[in-house]
Every structure is written in structure tokens, then in C-alpha cells.
Design a protein around this motif. Structure first.
Motif, short mmCIF file in Angstrom:
data_model
loop_
_atom_site.label_atom_id
_atom_site.label_comp_id
_atom_site.label_asym_id
_atom_site.label_seq_id
_atom_site.Cartn_x
_atom_site.Cartn_y
_atom_site.Cartn_z
N SER A 181 0.82 -1.22 0.00
CA SER A 181 0.00 0.00 0.00
C SER A 181 0.85 1.26 0.00
N SER A 182 2.09 1.14 0.41
CA SER A 182 2.96 2.32 0.43
C SER A 182 3.61 2.58 -0.92
N ILE A 183 3.45 1.71 -1.86
CA ILE A 183 4.04 1.91 -3.19
C ILE A 183 3.14 2.86 -3.97
N ARG A 184 3.74 3.87 -4.53
CA ARG A 184 3.02 4.85 -5.35
C ARG A 184 3.56 4.77 -6.76
N ALA A 185 2.67 4.78 -7.69
CA ALA A 185 3.09 4.75 -9.09
C ALA A 185 2.55 5.98 -9.79
N THR A 186 3.43 6.60 -10.57
CA THR A 186 3.01 7.76 -11.35
C THR A 186 3.40 7.51 -12.80
#
Length: 167
Positions: free
Chosen positions: A157-162
């Protein structure tokens, strides 16, 4: 003493709908659970054979524009086709109708027997047994897998993808 032929619109000859006709025949209103009223007018009430039975001369033989036989030949062909279809169906029904009804009656009796005495009890037994197993399985899943999946979910859940589009 005049005899009048029963009119089919008044009901079939075995169970007339017309009260006057029923009184004439001295019919009592007694219902037998093993017999069913026979309808001699509408013999396909559930429309099982709508696509098969409605085959007429025009569905089989047609002459296109510019190619026509003599009118007398066309009429005789129509009559021959219609009468042959009608009488051969009656002949085949007379010869094979009762034996086929016996065969299909036996087949559906066996099918009903197997369904009532074998299939449904097996399915019911299976559902009763599987209900107990499903509770144990559900407890195991909730005990062991739910915490694992929650932990993995928190890690990811802490992984952010842009996504960027560079030109």
C-alpha cells in the motif's frame, strides 16, 4: 333420435367444457390425480414443435418469376404434397405412435425414478456433508490467510506509481 357430432369448440369429447353437453353425457365432476384432461384441439399447448411442424408446400417447393409450370401441374403438385404429407404422417403415427409412446414413457419413468431416488438424495447428502467441511475451511482461511494477506496488502500500500508522458 338424432345424433349430433360434438363441436370441438365446446371442449374435447372426453371432457366437454359446455355444461349442457356434460349433462347430456351424464358426466360427473370426479378428478383422478393420475389422468390428465386430453385436449384434442390444441395438441401442442407448450409450442414444442412450432419450428418443425409448420412446413407447407411453399416452404419446400417454389417457382421463381419467369419459371412457372402449368397451373394444373402446380395445383396437382400442391394437392399431392399436402395429401401425402397428411396421410403418411397419420400412417406413421398409427404404426409407430403407440410403441414410441411406450418407449418414451418408460424412458421418462426411468429418468424420473433416477432423479427422485438417486440424484436428488446424492446432491442433498453432498450439500449436508460439504456444509460442515466449508465451516472448517472458512475458519482455517480466516485464521491463517487473512493476516498474511493483510500484511502483504500493507507492504504494497505504500508503493506509489506515477505515469508521465515525456515528449
Amino acid at each position: 333420435f338424432q345424433y349430433t357430432e360434438p363441436i370441438r369448440e365446446q371442449g374435447n369429447i372426453y371432457k366437454p367444457n359446455n355444461k349442457m353437453m356434460a349433462d347430456e353425457l351424464g358426466e360427473k365432476t370426479v378428478r383422478d390425480v393420475h389422468t390428465k384432461e386430453i385436449d384434442l384441439v390444441n395438441r401442442d399447448p407448450k409450442h414444442l414443435n412450432d419450428d418443425v411442424v409448420k412446413i407447407d408446400f411453399e416452404d419446400v417447393i417454389a417457382e421463381p418469376e419467369g419459371t412457372h409450370s402449368f397451373d394444373g401441374i402446380w395445383k396437382a403438385s400442391f394437392t399431392t404434397f399436402t395429401v401425402a404429407k397428411y396421410w403418411f404422417y397419420r400412417l406413421l403415427s398409427a404404426l409407430f405412435g403407440i410403441p414410441m409412446a411406450l418407449i418414451w414413457g418408460i424412458y421418462f419413468a426411468i429418468l424420473s425414478f433416477l432423479h427422485i431416488w438417486v440424484v436428488v438424495p446424492c446432491i442433498r447428502s453432498y450439500l449436508i456433508e460439504i456444509q460442515c467441511l466449508s465451516r472448517v475451511y472458512s475458519i482455517c482461511i480466516h485464521t491463517f490467510c487473512d493476516p498474511l494477506f493483510e500484511a502483504v496488502g500493507k507492504v504494497f500500500s505504500s508503493i506509489r506509481a506515477t505515469v508521465r508522458k515525456e515528449i
